[in-house]
Design a protein around this motif. Sequence first.
Motif, PDB file in Angstrom:
ATOM      1  N   SER A 165      28.942  39.642  15.283  1.00 32.47           N
ATOM      2  CA  SER A 165      27.990  39.141  16.341  1.00 32.47           C
ATOM      3  C   SER A 165      27.053  37.913  15.793  1.00 32.47           C
ATOM      4  N   LEU A 166      26.188  37.350  16.891  1.00 33.81           N
ATOM      5  CA  LEU A 166      25.329  36.115  16.486  1.00 33.81           C
ATOM      6  C   LEU A 166      24.510  36.645  15.446  1.00 33.81           C
ATOM      7  N   ALA A 167      23.768  37.962  15.452  1.00 31.48           N
ATOM      8  CA  ALA A 167      22.750  38.057  14.554  1.00 31.48           C
ATOM      9  C   ALA A 167      23.368  38.280  13.058  1.00 31.48           C
ATOM     10  N   LEU A 168      24.659  38.738  12.908  1.00 34.33           N
ATOM     11  CA  LEU A 168      25.390  38.923  11.604  1.00 34.33           C
ATOM     12  C   LEU A 168      25.675  37.487  11.097  1.00 34.33           C
ATOM     13  N   MET A 169      26.122  36.666  11.856  1.00 37.27           N
ATOM     14  CA  MET A 169      26.622  35.075  11.577  1.00 37.27           C
ATOM     15  C   MET A 169      25.222  34.483  11.004  1.00 37.27           C
ATOM     16  N   ASN A 170      24.046  34.758  11.657  1.00 39.04           N
ATOM     17  CA  ASN A 170      22.929  33.988  11.064  1.00 39.04           C
ATOM     18  C   ASN A 170      22.163  34.768   9.925  1.00 39.04           C
ATOM     19  N   ASP A 171      22.702  35.800   9.634  1.00 39.83           N
ATOM     20  CA  ASP A 171      21.796  36.534   8.470  1.00 39.83           C
ATOM     21  C   ASP A 171      21.745  35.467   7.400  1.00 39.83           C
ATOM     22  N   ALA A 172      20.585  35.842   6.733  1.00 36.95           N
ATOM     23  CA  ALA A 172      20.212  34.877   5.345  1.00 36.95           C
ATOM     24  C   ALA A 172      21.167  35.384   4.357  1.00 36.95           C
ATOM     25  N   VAL A 217      24.440  36.378   4.843  1.00 37.20           N
ATOM     26  CA  VAL A 217      25.789  35.597   5.258  1.00 37.20           C
ATOM     27  C   VAL A 217      25.718  34.037   5.177  1.00 37.20           C
ATOM     28  N   GLN A 218      24.610  33.614   5.160  1.00 36.59           N
ATOM     29  CA  GLN A 218      24.579  32.034   5.261  1.00 36.59           C
ATOM     30  C   GLN A 218      24.589  31.460   3.726  1.00 36.59           C
ATOM     31  N   LEU A 219      23.899  32.564   2.796  1.00 36.75           N
ATOM     32  CA  LEU A 219      24.154  32.310   1.488  1.00 36.75           C
ATOM     33  C   LEU A 219      25.570  32.580   0.765  1.00 36.75           C
ATOM     34  N   MET A 220      26.300  33.657   1.397  1.00 35.33           N
ATOM     35  CA  MET A 220      27.308  33.669   0.856  1.00 35.33           C
ATOM     36  C   MET A 220      28.507  32.674   1.367  1.00 35.33           C
ATOM     37  N   ALA A 221      28.210  32.142   2.511  1.00 36.37           N
ATOM     38  CA  ALA A 221      29.025  31.165   3.124  1.00 36.37           C
ATOM     39  C   ALA A 221      28.860  29.693   2.469  1.00 36.37           C
ATOM     40  N   ASP A 222      27.551  29.588   2.082  1.00 36.27           N
ATOM     41  CA  ASP A 222      27.373  28.583   1.238  1.00 36.27           C
ATOM     42  C   ASP A 222      28.106  28.321  -0.125  1.00 36.27           C
ATOM     43  N   ALA A 223      28.112  29.623  -0.759  1.00 35.87           N
ATOM     44  CA  ALA A 223      28.763  29.496  -1.979  1.00 35.87           C
ATOM     45  C   ALA A 223      30.310  29.556  -1.828  1.00 35.87           C
ATOM     46  N   PHE A 224      30.833  29.953  -0.840  1.00 32.75           N
ATOM     47  CA  PHE A 224      32.164  30.313  -0.584  1.00 32.75           C
ATOM     48  C   PHE A 224      32.487  28.595  -0.077  1.00 32.75           C
ATOM     49  N   ALA A 225      31.885  27.688   0.746  1.00 33.65           N
ATOM     50  CA  ALA A 225      32.043  26.542   0.876  1.00 33.65           C
ATOM     51  C   ALA A 225      31.965  25.605  -0.308  1.00 33.65           C
ATOM     52  N   ALA A 273      30.031  25.906   8.051  1.00 35.36           N
ATOM     53  CA  ALA A 273      30.193  26.589   9.202  1.00 35.36           C
ATOM     54  C   ALA A 273      31.445  27.276   9.262  1.00 35.36           C
ATOM     55  N   LEU A 274      32.506  26.556   9.084  1.00 33.24           N
ATOM     56  CA  LEU A 274      33.770  27.170   8.867  1.00 33.24           C
ATOM     57  C   LEU A 274      33.890  28.583   8.100  1.00 33.24           C
ATOM     58  N   CYS A 275      33.200  28.240   6.950  1.00 30.70           N
ATOM     59  CA  CYS A 275      33.075  29.723   6.118  1.00 30.70           C
ATOM     60  C   CYS A 275      32.330  30.755   6.608  1.00 30.70           C
ATOM     61  N   ARG A 276      31.302  30.347   7.260  1.00 25.45           N
ATOM     62  CA  ARG A 276      30.329  31.486   7.931  1.00 25.45           C
ATOM     63  C   ARG A 276      31.283  32.140   9.086  1.00 25.45           C
ATOM     64  N   GLY A 277      31.996  31.187   9.953  1.00 27.62           N
ATOM     65  CA  GLY A 277      32.676  31.965  10.998  1.00 27.62           C
ATOM     66  C   GLY A 277      34.018  32.641  10.616  1.00 27.62           C
TER      67      GLY A 277
END
Length: 79
Positions: free
Chosen positions: A1-8, A10-18, A64-68
């Motif tokens: 869901s959009l709320a999950l994708m924008n969770d702080a 999730v963003q932190l994990m996406a940044d680390a993954f990227a 953005a890809l990692c978050r998606g």
Amino acid sequence: SLALMNDALVQLMADAFAARVEAEQTGDVSRQVARAWRLAIGREPDADERRLSERLVTAHGLEALCRGLSNVTEFVVID
């Protein structure tokens, strides 16, 4: 869901993954996309997934890809 994708978190994990993917595949979007899919989903992206993923990374960055990818059903659901 959009709320999950924008969770702080999730963003932190996406940044680390990227950052990991970027360190392993510096400067090559196609290789970054393939590596991110392999790590997150356990397989190569198909042709359409690759094309759309490369377009997303070029326009919005690897984060953005990692978050998606964290919202792809194959990542969330275990068969």
